[in-house]
Structures are given as structure tokens and as C-alpha cells.
Design an enzyme around this catalytic site. Sequence first.
Site, PDB file in Angstrom:
ATOM      1  N   THR A  40       0.840  -1.198   0.000  1.00  0.00           N
ATOM      2  CA  THR A  40       0.000   0.000   0.000  1.00  0.00           C
ATOM      3  C   THR A  40       0.872   1.245   0.000  1.00  0.00           C
ATOM      4  O   THR A  40       0.647   2.185  -0.764  1.00  0.00           O
ATOM      5  CB  THR A  40      -0.905   0.007   1.261  1.00  0.00           C
ATOM      6  OG1 THR A  40      -1.649  -1.204   1.294  1.00  0.00           O
ATOM      7  CG2 THR A  40      -1.840   1.194   1.275  1.00  0.00           C
ATOM      8  N   HIS A 434      21.165  27.697  13.860  1.00  0.00           N
ATOM      9  CA  HIS A 434      20.378  28.882  13.547  1.00  0.00           C
ATOM     10  C   HIS A 434      20.733  29.388  12.149  1.00  0.00           C
ATOM     11  O   HIS A 434      21.912  29.428  11.800  1.00  0.00           O
ATOM     12  CB  HIS A 434      20.659  29.992  14.571  1.00  0.00           C
ATOM     13  CG  HIS A 434      19.992  31.280  14.204  1.00  0.00           C
ATOM     14  ND1 HIS A 434      18.662  31.507  14.487  1.00  0.00           N
ATOM     15  CD2 HIS A 434      20.448  32.375  13.545  1.00  0.00           C
ATOM     16  CE1 HIS A 434      18.332  32.702  14.021  1.00  0.00           C
ATOM     17  NE2 HIS A 434      19.401  33.254  13.445  1.00  0.00           N
TER      18      HIS A 434
HETATM   19  P1  FAD Z   1       0.641  -3.257   3.039  1.00  0.00           P
HETATM   20  O1  FAD Z   1       1.471  -2.106   2.674  1.00  0.00           O
HETATM   21  O2  FAD Z   1      -0.826  -3.136   2.881  1.00  0.00           O
HETATM   22  O3  FAD Z   1       1.175  -4.487   2.191  1.00  0.00           O
HETATM   23  C1  FAD Z   1       0.568  -5.730   2.227  1.00  0.00           C
HETATM   24  C2  FAD Z   1       0.942  -6.479   0.964  1.00  0.00           C
HETATM   25  O4  FAD Z   1       0.534  -7.831   1.089  1.00  0.00           O
HETATM   26  C3  FAD Z   1       0.257  -5.953  -0.283  1.00  0.00           C
HETATM   27  O5  FAD Z   1       1.227  -5.625  -1.251  1.00  0.00           O
HETATM   28  C4  FAD Z   1      -0.637  -7.099  -0.762  1.00  0.00           C
HETATM   29  O6  FAD Z   1      -0.724  -7.185  -2.162  1.00  0.00           O
HETATM   30  C5  FAD Z   1       0.097  -8.294  -0.173  1.00  0.00           C
HETATM   31  N1  FAD Z   1      -0.758  -9.463   0.073  1.00  0.00           N
HETATM   32  C6  FAD Z   1      -1.885  -9.512   0.824  1.00  0.00           C
HETATM   33  N2  FAD Z   1      -2.344 -10.764   0.882  1.00  0.00           N
HETATM   34  C7  FAD Z   1      -1.495 -11.540   0.163  1.00  0.00           C
HETATM   35  C8  FAD Z   1      -1.438 -12.913  -0.147  1.00  0.00           C
HETATM   36  N3  FAD Z   1      -2.343 -13.768   0.327  1.00  0.00           N
HETATM   37  N4  FAD Z   1      -0.432 -13.357  -0.930  1.00  0.00           N
HETATM   38  C9  FAD Z   1       0.513 -12.507  -1.417  1.00  0.00           C
HETATM   39  N5  FAD Z   1       0.503 -11.192  -1.147  1.00  0.00           N
HETATM   40  C10 FAD Z   1      -0.491 -10.717  -0.363  1.00  0.00           C
HETATM   41  N6  FAD Z   1       1.528   5.407   6.452  1.00  0.00           N
HETATM   42  C11 FAD Z   1       2.523   6.200   6.871  1.00  0.00           C
HETATM   43  O7  FAD Z   1       3.320   5.797   7.725  1.00  0.00           O
HETATM   44  N7  FAD Z   1       2.700   7.462   6.342  1.00  0.00           N
HETATM   45  C12 FAD Z   1       1.857   7.946   5.411  1.00  0.00           C
HETATM   46  O8  FAD Z   1       2.044   9.078   4.952  1.00  0.00           O
HETATM   47  C13 FAD Z   1       0.789   7.137   4.941  1.00  0.00           C
HETATM   48  N8  FAD Z   1      -0.054   7.574   3.988  1.00  0.00           N
HETATM   49  C14 FAD Z   1      -1.036   6.758   3.517  1.00  0.00           C
HETATM   50  C15 FAD Z   1      -1.880   7.216   2.526  1.00  0.00           C
HETATM   51  C16 FAD Z   1      -2.888   6.409   2.025  1.00  0.00           C
HETATM   52  C17 FAD Z   1      -3.786   6.913   0.939  1.00  0.00           C
HETATM   53  C18 FAD Z   1      -3.027   5.077   2.530  1.00  0.00           C
HETATM   54  C19 FAD Z   1      -4.087   4.160   1.981  1.00  0.00           C
HETATM   55  C20 FAD Z   1      -2.207   4.604   3.517  1.00  0.00           C
HETATM   56  C21 FAD Z   1      -1.199   5.438   4.038  1.00  0.00           C
HETATM   57  N9  FAD Z   1      -0.336   5.013   5.045  1.00  0.00           N
HETATM   58  C22 FAD Z   1       0.658   5.834   5.506  1.00  0.00           C
HETATM   59  C23 FAD Z   1      -0.477   3.670   5.664  1.00  0.00           C
HETATM   60  C24 FAD Z   1       0.573   2.700   5.116  1.00  0.00           C
HETATM   61  O9  FAD Z   1       0.471   2.625   3.717  1.00  0.00           O
HETATM   62  C25 FAD Z   1       0.369   1.341   5.745  1.00  0.00           C
HETATM   63  O10 FAD Z   1       0.373   1.478   7.152  1.00  0.00           O
HETATM   64  C26 FAD Z   1       1.477   0.377   5.344  1.00  0.00           C
HETATM   65  O11 FAD Z   1       1.538   0.216   3.957  1.00  0.00           O
HETATM   66  C27 FAD Z   1       1.227  -0.982   5.997  1.00  0.00           C
HETATM   67  O12 FAD Z   1       2.236  -1.843   5.624  1.00  0.00           O
HETATM   68  P2  FAD Z   1       2.000  -3.425   5.638  1.00  0.00           P
HETATM   69  O13 FAD Z   1       3.300  -4.015   5.258  1.00  0.00           O
HETATM   70  O14 FAD Z   1       1.378  -3.825   6.903  1.00  0.00           O
HETATM   71  O15 FAD Z   1       0.879  -3.716   4.530  1.00  0.00           O
END
Ligand code: FAD
Length: 456
Positions: A40, A434
Site C-alpha cells: 500500500t 540557527h
Molecule cells: P501493506 O502495505 O498493505 O502491504 C501488504 C501487501 O501484502 C500488499 O502488497 C498485498 O498485495 C500483499 N498481500 C496480501 N495478501 C497476500 C497474499 N495472500 N499473498 C501474497 N501477497 C499478499 N503510512 C505512513 O506511515 N505514512 C503515510 O504518509 C501514509 N499515507 C497513507 C496514505 C494512504 C492513501 C493510505 C491508503 C495509507 C497510508 N499510510 C501511511 C499507511 C501505510 O500505507 C500502511 O500502514 C502500510 O503500507 C502498511 O504496511 P503493511 O506491510 O502492513 O501492509
Amino acid sequence: MLQFDILVIGGGPGGYSLAINAAKHGLKAAVFEKEHVGGTCLNVGCIPTKYLVDKAIAMEKVRKLVSKEIFRDAGSFSFQKIQKEKGEVTGKLVSGVQFLMKKNGVELVTGTAELKKDRVVACNGQEYQGKYVVIATGSVPLMIPVPGHEYCIDSTGALNLPKLPHSMVVMGGGVIGLELACAFAAYGTEVTVVEMMPELMPREQKEAVRIVIKEMKKLGIRLLTGARMLRVEKTGAGLRAVYEVDGKEASTDCQQVLMAAGRKTNLSGIDAQALGLELNAKQQIVVDAHQRTNLPGVYAIGDVVGGYQLAHAAYAEGEAALADILGEDKPMGTVPVPVCTYTIPCFASVGLTTEAAKEAGYEPLLGTFNYEANGMALAEGASGAVFAVMDQASGKTLGVTILGENASEMIAFAATAVADGTTVDQWERMIVAHPSLCEMVREAALDAFGKSVHKG
Ligand code: FAD
């Protein structure tokens, strides 16, 4: 069956960083990713939103200079070019992560993985056995099923709009809704935010929230709080968002309705019931401070466990899980997590607000410092304020909120002070370059004890 030390399901910030780190410690790691590594964050979250916000800030800055007759005109911009370059930036970062994985010997398996019993993962017809499995499947946008929700776009849809909409109703005044509302408003879209709660940012420092609300209104955003979306209708020319506010039905016609009402955990490939994996009432995976689930050798990190749902929290949870696997004791929750909302201007906080400090039993003192009294802020044309919550008894820094340009950079400095419990005496002895915006963090901390030299 292929044998690995660690199998990571999900290549988002939590998953890919843990796998690279594991490989650096000599462990054989594989990452299963069904879309793009970076998850994401890189593809449809942190980075693309910040790209849009950054260009919006640049435009606002130019407009300010035009109003002062320093610049002659604000010129025009191409939304299509902005979108194109945004794609190039995210593409570059995704390639960078792929490169790092390869360089460190992490195996990337592209496909949807399914977790089976006893730490077996199936993907593309192949089975993999892990000594440990890490679930890092993240989260996806939550669509509230109000009538007409099928006409709405989610944050991914908003980030990928090919054309700038002339008007947009944003359902949800949380972090994602406000960031996109600010960016689109600065581009010239007429934006209305419909938020169900009576106030925005309820857990943040109240004085700073009041300022950011004023700034968002200056951008032309209509902010409706205590407003419940009832339905979305199709009209001849576009859409009509119908909501209830002050007990009355009201509506706003617009070109797009963005539903930014939260995110839900992504349990794709994880049949929690069949596996006996414990979830909480919000369908988030239950973990302990070391990110262990109730299944032996199975960990979960990132958005799928709830909590902060921020990329840097996912990184930190990955580090806690890996530490546990390596036999080290480095649980999560021992250092404060900075939280940024990239509104215009940016809102960043770490540690306790005055209210939270009182609830925790402290007698807090609030120190403040305005951007208007800082040389660098004036030189840059930046405005805002810094708030430092200090403990009267010990003199320690409990929390900092920064509202203004570069808040997301300065908060790292403040986070160190909160983590270390920097005292007023230590702030007095600290030398900050500064002119710099960071001087204001020191001044705010000193102000709590009446010791700020530059505060009038
Ligand atoms: P994710 O980034 O969601 O990754 C999970 C991955 O797992 C995905 O690529 C998915 O395709 C994969 N996946 C899922 N199930 C399977 C499966 N069964 N097999 C294979 N692959 C799979 N956070 C910040 O810290 N700063 C920010 O400025 C910020 N801005 C954001 C703006 C928006 C619009 C959004 C939506 C979110 C934002 N976030 C921000 C939140 C941040 O993106 C998430 O907290 C972060 O990406 C979470 O990381 P993760 O690794 O848990 O999951």
C-alpha cells in the site's frame, strides 16, 4: 517441499523490510506478493499521496508569493503530468525494493499465497515450509455500504484520477480523507468533507487542531462534522452526496465522492478459522509485544494487526518480530511512535497531549512557539506553531505537536526528546543550528518553564 527459515506473506513495508533484515542476519527468507512489492505504502498510500501533497504545497507557496507581488503570476499546471511523474516516482521506489531484495538474496514469489497448518505456505501450486511464518498482508480500503456506494471512489481511485475533478465530497475526516482533501483543494477542486464524529482529530493537541482547521478552511475546504452520509445518488451531471447534519437532511452535488472512512485488515489467503488463528472483534490478528500470534512460530506485523497502521510502525513491528526469532528481547511499544497527517500545513505529533498527560497522572505544562517568531520560518514564508508538553515535576518532555511546514521532519527530533525524556535543563544546554525550524522545538520546551528567550 521447499524449505526456508522465514516465509513472509505480503511484500509491503512490514514484509519486505523484515525479509531483507532477516537475510542480512543470514536467514533464508522468501516473500510472497500478489501485486507489487512496497504494498500500500509505495503503490497506493504514503508515497503517491505525498507526491500529490508536495505539488499542492508548491502551488500554495507560489500563490502566497503572488499575493505579495513578489511573483507576477502563479502560472498554470498539468494534472496529467503530475499523475505521470507520480507513477514514475512510485515505480522507481518499487524497483529499488526489488533490487534490495535480490541483492540480499531474498526470494520473491509473485502470486497469492495461502497459509496452511504447521507453517506451510502454498503459492502457484508449490508448497513452502518455513521454520517461521510472518503474516504481513496489510489492509485495504473500507467501503461503507451506504446506498449508492458503488458510485464512490476509494483512496486508490482518487490517487489515480486521470483528470482533476471540479468538485469532490470526501466521506471521512481521518488522516487519508484530510490529506487528499487538502491536495485536491489546493489544485482547485471544490472540496466538502463529511465527518460523522463531532470533531476532527479528537486525540490530538486541541490548540493545534484549531489552527489546522482554520488553515484547511482558508484552502476553501468545507468541513462538516457531526454529519452522517445517508446515500449517494447519480444526477444527470454527476453525483449528489446526501447526508444528515444538525438533525436535517442536506446534500452537495459533486463530480466525485471519495470514501475515506477507514481501512480493513486484509486476510486474503489466511483462513483464520481453519487455522485456529486468533482475531479480535475488528478482524485484526491478535499478537503479543513480540508480534507472536497464538500459532507457534507464526508472527503478524503491520496493518493486519491494527494498532497505528502506519508504514514506520510496520517496520518497527517487523524488527520486533525478527528480534524475537533471533532470540533477542526487543518488544514493540517501548519507544514513542510519531504520527503525521500531511495536511496543508502538515500536522505531526509524538508522545502525550496535555489531556493525555493529565489522564496519565502528570501535571503537564504546555509550552508553545509560533512560526511567526522564528527567523527561518519567516524567511521561508512558513506559518504554524509548536506545542511541547512538559512534566512540571521532573522537567521531562512528554509530548510534542508541530503544525506547520516541515513538521514531519522536525518531529523526528522531538521524538528523540520524548523517547529520552529530555529535561528542561538538557534543552537549555542543547545547541540547535540557527536559523532553523528546529529551534522552535527547543523554544517551546523552554517556554513551558518561562525560559524561552525569543517568545514575546
Ligand atoms: P501493506 O502495505 O498493505 O502491504 C501488504 C501487501 O501484502 C500488499 O502488497 C498485498 O498485495 C500483499 N498481500 C496480501 N495478501 C497476500 C497474499 N495472500 N499473498 C501474497 N501477497 C499478499 N503510512 C505512513 O506511515 N505514512 C503515510 O504518509 C501514509 N499515507 C497513507 C496514505 C494512504 C492513501 C493510505 C491508503 C495509507 C497510508 N499510510 C501511511 C499507511 C501505510 O500505507 C500502511 O500502514 C502500510 O503500507 C502498511 O504496511 P503493511 O506491510 O502492513 O501492509
